[in-house]
Design a protein around this motif. Structure first.
Motif, PDB file in Angstrom:
ATOM      1  N   VAL A  48      34.274  48.423  38.999  1.00 24.84           N
ATOM      2  CA  VAL A  48      33.884  47.040  38.738  1.00 24.84           C
ATOM      3  C   VAL A  48      34.395  46.168  39.877  1.00 24.84           C
ATOM      4  O   VAL A  48      35.521  46.328  40.348  1.00 24.84           O
ATOM      5  CB  VAL A  48      34.462  46.553  37.387  1.00 24.84           C
ATOM      6  N   ASN A  49      33.533  45.281  40.321  1.00 23.06           N
ATOM      7  CA  ASN A  49      33.854  44.418  41.429  1.00 23.06           C
ATOM      8  C   ASN A  49      33.615  42.978  40.966  1.00 23.06           C
ATOM      9  O   ASN A  49      32.578  42.693  40.368  1.00 23.06           O
ATOM     10  CB  ASN A  49      32.903  44.798  42.583  1.00 23.06           C
ATOM     11  N   GLU A  65      32.568  32.548  34.147  1.00 23.82           N
ATOM     12  CA  GLU A  65      33.744  32.705  35.004  1.00 23.82           C
ATOM     13  C   GLU A  65      34.122  34.176  35.116  1.00 23.82           C
ATOM     14  O   GLU A  65      34.157  34.884  34.110  1.00 23.82           O
ATOM     15  CB  GLU A  65      34.933  31.956  34.403  1.00 23.82           C
ATOM     16  N   VAL A  66      34.420  34.610  36.335  1.00 20.61           N
ATOM     17  CA  VAL A  66      34.821  36.003  36.538  1.00 20.61           C
ATOM     18  C   VAL A  66      36.299  36.131  36.183  1.00 20.61           C
ATOM     19  O   VAL A  66      37.167  36.221  37.034  1.00 20.61           O
ATOM     20  CB  VAL A  66      34.581  36.445  37.990  1.00 20.61           C
ATOM     21  N   THR A  67      36.589  36.108  34.908  1.00 20.18           N
ATOM     22  CA  THR A  67      37.976  36.236  34.457  1.00 20.18           C
ATOM     23  C   THR A  67      38.374  37.710  34.411  1.00 20.18           C
ATOM     24  O   THR A  67      37.501  38.592  34.404  1.00 20.18           O
ATOM     25  CB  THR A  67      38.121  35.672  33.038  1.00 20.18           C
ATOM     26  N   PRO A  68      39.673  37.986  34.355  1.00 25.64           N
ATOM     27  CA  PRO A  68      40.109  39.376  34.156  1.00 25.64           C
ATOM     28  C   PRO A  68      39.494  39.961  32.892  1.00 25.64           C
ATOM     29  O   PRO A  68      39.106  41.135  32.871  1.00 25.64           O
ATOM     30  CB  PRO A  68      41.629  39.244  34.034  1.00 25.64           C
ATOM     31  N   ALA A  69      39.353  39.147  31.855  1.00 28.41           N
ATOM     32  CA  ALA A  69      38.753  39.646  30.605  1.00 28.41           C
ATOM     33  C   ALA A  69      37.291  40.039  30.819  1.00 28.41           C
ATOM     34  O   ALA A  69      36.830  41.052  30.279  1.00 28.41           O
ATOM     35  CB  ALA A  69      38.867  38.589  29.506  1.00 28.41           C
ATOM     36  N   ALA A  70      36.571  39.260  31.618  1.00 26.36           N
ATOM     37  CA  ALA A  70      35.174  39.594  31.898  1.00 26.36           C
ATOM     38  C   ALA A  70      35.097  40.896  32.691  1.00 26.36           C
ATOM     39  O   ALA A  70      34.236  41.754  32.444  1.00 26.36           O
ATOM     40  CB  ALA A  70      34.499  38.454  32.666  1.00 26.36           C
ATOM     41  N   MET A  71      36.012  41.050  33.647  1.00 26.92           N
ATOM     42  CA  MET A  71      36.021  42.288  34.439  1.00 26.92           C
ATOM     43  C   MET A  71      36.327  43.492  33.552  1.00 26.92           C
ATOM     44  O   MET A  71      35.685  44.538  33.652  1.00 26.92           O
ATOM     45  CB  MET A  71      37.047  42.177  35.576  1.00 26.92           C
ATOM     46  N   ALA A  72      37.317  43.335  32.686  1.00 27.01           N
ATOM     47  CA  ALA A  72      37.677  44.438  31.791  1.00 27.01           C
ATOM     48  C   ALA A  72      36.521  44.746  30.852  1.00 27.01           C
ATOM     49  O   ALA A  72      36.216  45.914  30.582  1.00 27.01           O
ATOM     50  CB  ALA A  72      38.941  44.088  31.011  1.00 27.01           C
ATOM     51  N   LYS A 122      38.249  45.689  41.077  1.00 24.47           N
ATOM     52  CA  LYS A 122      38.685  44.992  42.282  1.00 24.47           C
ATOM     53  C   LYS A 122      38.150  43.569  42.362  1.00 24.47           C
ATOM     54  O   LYS A 122      36.970  43.329  42.161  1.00 24.47           O
ATOM     55  CB  LYS A 122      38.250  45.775  43.516  1.00 24.47           C
ATOM     56  N   ALA A 123      39.030  42.653  42.681  1.00 31.15           N
ATOM     57  CA  ALA A 123      38.630  41.276  42.951  1.00 31.15           C
ATOM     58  C   ALA A 123      39.185  40.891  44.310  1.00 31.15           C
ATOM     59  O   ALA A 123      40.122  41.517  44.808  1.00 31.15           O
ATOM     60  CB  ALA A 123      39.169  40.342  41.874  1.00 31.15           C
ATOM     61  N   ALA A 124      38.589  39.880  44.920  1.00 33.28           N
ATOM     62  CA  ALA A 124      39.126  39.406  46.192  1.00 33.28           C
ATOM     63  C   ALA A 124      40.359  38.532  45.940  1.00 33.28           C
ATOM     64  O   ALA A 124      41.200  38.366  46.808  1.00 33.28           O
ATOM     65  CB  ALA A 124      38.062  38.621  46.962  1.00 33.28           C
ATOM     66  N   ASP A 125      40.475  37.994  44.733  1.00 32.93           N
ATOM     67  CA  ASP A 125      41.624  37.180  44.363  1.00 32.93           C
ATOM     68  C   ASP A 125      42.735  38.095  43.847  1.00 32.93           C
ATOM     69  O   ASP A 125      42.517  38.918  42.963  1.00 32.93           O
ATOM     70  CB  ASP A 125      41.194  36.191  43.277  1.00 32.93           C
ATOM     71  N   ALA A 164      45.768  40.883  37.133  1.00 31.57           N
ATOM     72  CA  ALA A 164      45.582  40.636  35.698  1.00 31.57           C
ATOM     73  C   ALA A 164      44.530  41.562  35.098  1.00 31.57           C
ATOM     74  O   ALA A 164      44.677  42.040  33.970  1.00 31.57           O
ATOM     75  CB  ALA A 164      45.211  39.177  35.467  1.00 31.57           C
ATOM     76  N   ALA A 165      43.457  41.826  35.866  1.00 37.24           N
ATOM     77  CA  ALA A 165      42.392  42.693  35.346  1.00 37.24           C
ATOM     78  C   ALA A 165      42.920  44.108  35.113  1.00 37.24           C
ATOM     79  O   ALA A 165      42.658  44.727  34.073  1.00 37.24           O
ATOM     80  CB  ALA A 165      41.209  42.714  36.311  1.00 37.24           C
TER      81      ALA A 165
END
Lengths: 352, 352
Positions: free
Chosen positions: B132-133, B148-155, B178-181, B187-188
């Motif tokens: 997941v990116n 919003e691309v939150t950690p919860a959304a990524m998970a 992976k996030a650029a932030d 957190a993710a």
């Protein structure tokens, strides 16, 4: 994403404040001979230009201590005197008007000497940093911890110094607990953060050369900051202190704790990359190093994923097969020739 | 100080295992054109020499996919095929004998196509990494998270891919988020680590150029590893993948998770330094870069604190006023001329 910072007591260091909701400040240390006023002042000016917000100098002897006033008058950021053991050097430094001293009260000697230093600091309203270092924990404390420099031993050492100051009603305290081992450094600060509300000065000690020390410091300082711990930071490198300041700023920017100049996003090159990305990204890094206003710039390797993956960037470039693209906030603005990409990017940045 | 690692399911990737008590492995990605077998194989050999333990290649089209078998036969480390969307490329890659594929099952298309890929992976007993990116979260998931691309959304995105595989009784899964932030990345992964026991592949995406990307990756990957999270890592740099591998190893060594070659401890220079430390430390860094056996070397600036503060070092040097000293485990062994320090150190290292 914002970090929830630990609530700490506010401590003033000259015109600057740390702790509470104040920003995490960047500190460095001169590697000049402190007695050499002009070399020291010159280095401090240079450090300030790169974003150093407080500067520490080693005070090894009386002739160095006597120059602190002159240094102080010629610089614009708070001056911190680093002193080991000798209470007379501490008294002289305070008399000379430094904004903070770093000394471990448990190492000063008699109660009388400690009281003199604390009284002087109180009169001048300057804080004392207790700087525990994994290499110099008191023998009596080590003995209680099976002669192992554990995070608990480091915290106990710091707390014993804290107690000396608190017993004298002195609470303008900053604490550091530096180890050369990253895990131990992190654990020691985590432990301390639970025990006191004094602001913490973060650092990993003897971190190493520019490259190795940058990695070690980024892990140690970065982990703690991400957990909300830390009020000032120093990156220790066996290199120019200017490099320390640059790395410190990048750590703070990466964690969203401070803004200064450009943030650069650039993708790793992969089989998908349709542009000579490595030299281009390097050129963008260099060409934008002077920018002081916060801006996020993306340099992406492929047209398909680039603009979308770098939606957060204020501005970005990508390219492929001779064509370049300028995009803003994920939307392609215009197509340019690949060989003019850098120039066009710089023009757009100037406009912003 | 040792890290207590999160317990994860063991997954095999060719001859290598990750998860469980297996060491955290270093991964990188070729930036060659995968179709160009000799360039790709050459880069993989080079990567392996520097400690890369698994290597990923981008598979953009059928002609690249068809070369995977040949690449695989000519290399000694597990080969991972990076595929976006196209199930036929996944099937071809598996057929060619790759050791793992990276594909997001939710992006493959019909149930029929997913099943074909999963069946092929089962037959060959190779794992699938769900990658997941932050830049490519499904719109329906983003909508649930206020775009919003939150950690919860990524998970949530990762878990939706996981569910597809689990519903097909496939559990050889590795996950990355992976996030650029940096904060979001951390957190993710923290969130994911609580939800599943699959091994996690760590990375910060679009981290940037060699210097900037090293700092960002060290913070993100280092923080997570320090918390016991992570089973394989990739440092993403807009630079040669060789640099990625070097940085990855330093992160693992700094955290005591792996041993390889020299660990260098060197103090920051300060007013106390009595030796030209910066060039000396750099020389030691370079002269010892080839060492593969684990050894901790200290380069310290002053005779008073040096040996004591670097007690943990197997061997170290310090100096002052023309005199150099070699010390081992904190004890001074012998005094040498300052100008022969490096040579004497190297002799001692050869003996060890």
């Amino acid at each position: 994403m914002d970090i929830a910072r630990r609530k700490t007591r506010v401590v003033s260091i000259g015109q600057k404040k740390i702790g509470g909701d104040n920003p995490v400040l960047v500190q460095s240390m001169c590697n000049t001979d402190t007695k050499d006023v002009s070399a020291t002042v010159k280095q401090i000016h240079e450090l300030q230009k790169h974003g150093c917000e407080m500067v520490r100098v080693a005070v090894l002897n009386a002739s160095a201590a006597k120059k602190l006033g002159e240094i102080k008058r010629r610089i614009q950021i708070p001056l911190i005197a680093d002193i080991h053991f000798d209470y007379q050097l501490a008294l002289e430094a305070i008399e000379q008007g430094v904004d903070k001293i770093r000394i471990n009260p448990g190492n000063i000697g008699s109660e009388e000497k400690v009281r003199k230093v604390v009284d002087a600091a109180k009169r001048r309203r300057i804080p004392i940093r207790i700087g525990v270092n994994s290499g110099s924990i008191e023998k009596r404390i080590l003995a209680k911890h099976r002669d192992e420099v554990t995070p608990a031993a480091m915290a106990e050492s710091a707390l014993s110094h804290v107690k000396i100051l608190e017993d004298l009603q002195f609470r303008d305290i900053v604490i550091s607990l530096k180890a050369a081992d990253v895990n131990r450094t992190i654990a020691a600060y985590q432990l301390m953060a639970k025990k006191v509300d004094y602001p913490l000065h973060l650092g990993v000690t003897e971190a190493g050369t520019k490259w190795l020390g940058t990695i070690k410091s980024a892990i140690g300082i970065g982990s703690l900051l991400n957990q909300g711990i830390g009020d000032t930071i120093r990156v220790s490198l066996t290199d120019s202190p200017i490099e320390e300041v640059k790395v410190a700023w990048e750590i703070l920017k990466d964690l969203g704790l401070r803004k200064r100049g450009r943030m650069l996003i650039s993708c790793p090159t992969c089989g998908r990359t349709q542009i000579d990305l490595i030299p281009l990204a390097k050129k963008v890094e260099e060409a934008t190093a002077h920018i002081e206003k916060p801006i996020t710039i993306a340099v992406m390797g492929c047209v398909v994923n680039g603009p979308g993956e770098a939606k957060e960037a204020d501005i970005g470039i990508t390219g492929g097969k001779g064509v370049g693209m300028i995009f803003k906030k994920g939307k392609v603005e215009r197509v340019v020739r690949e060989d003019t990409l850098l120039d066009e990017l710089m023009k757009e940045i100037d406009k912003l």
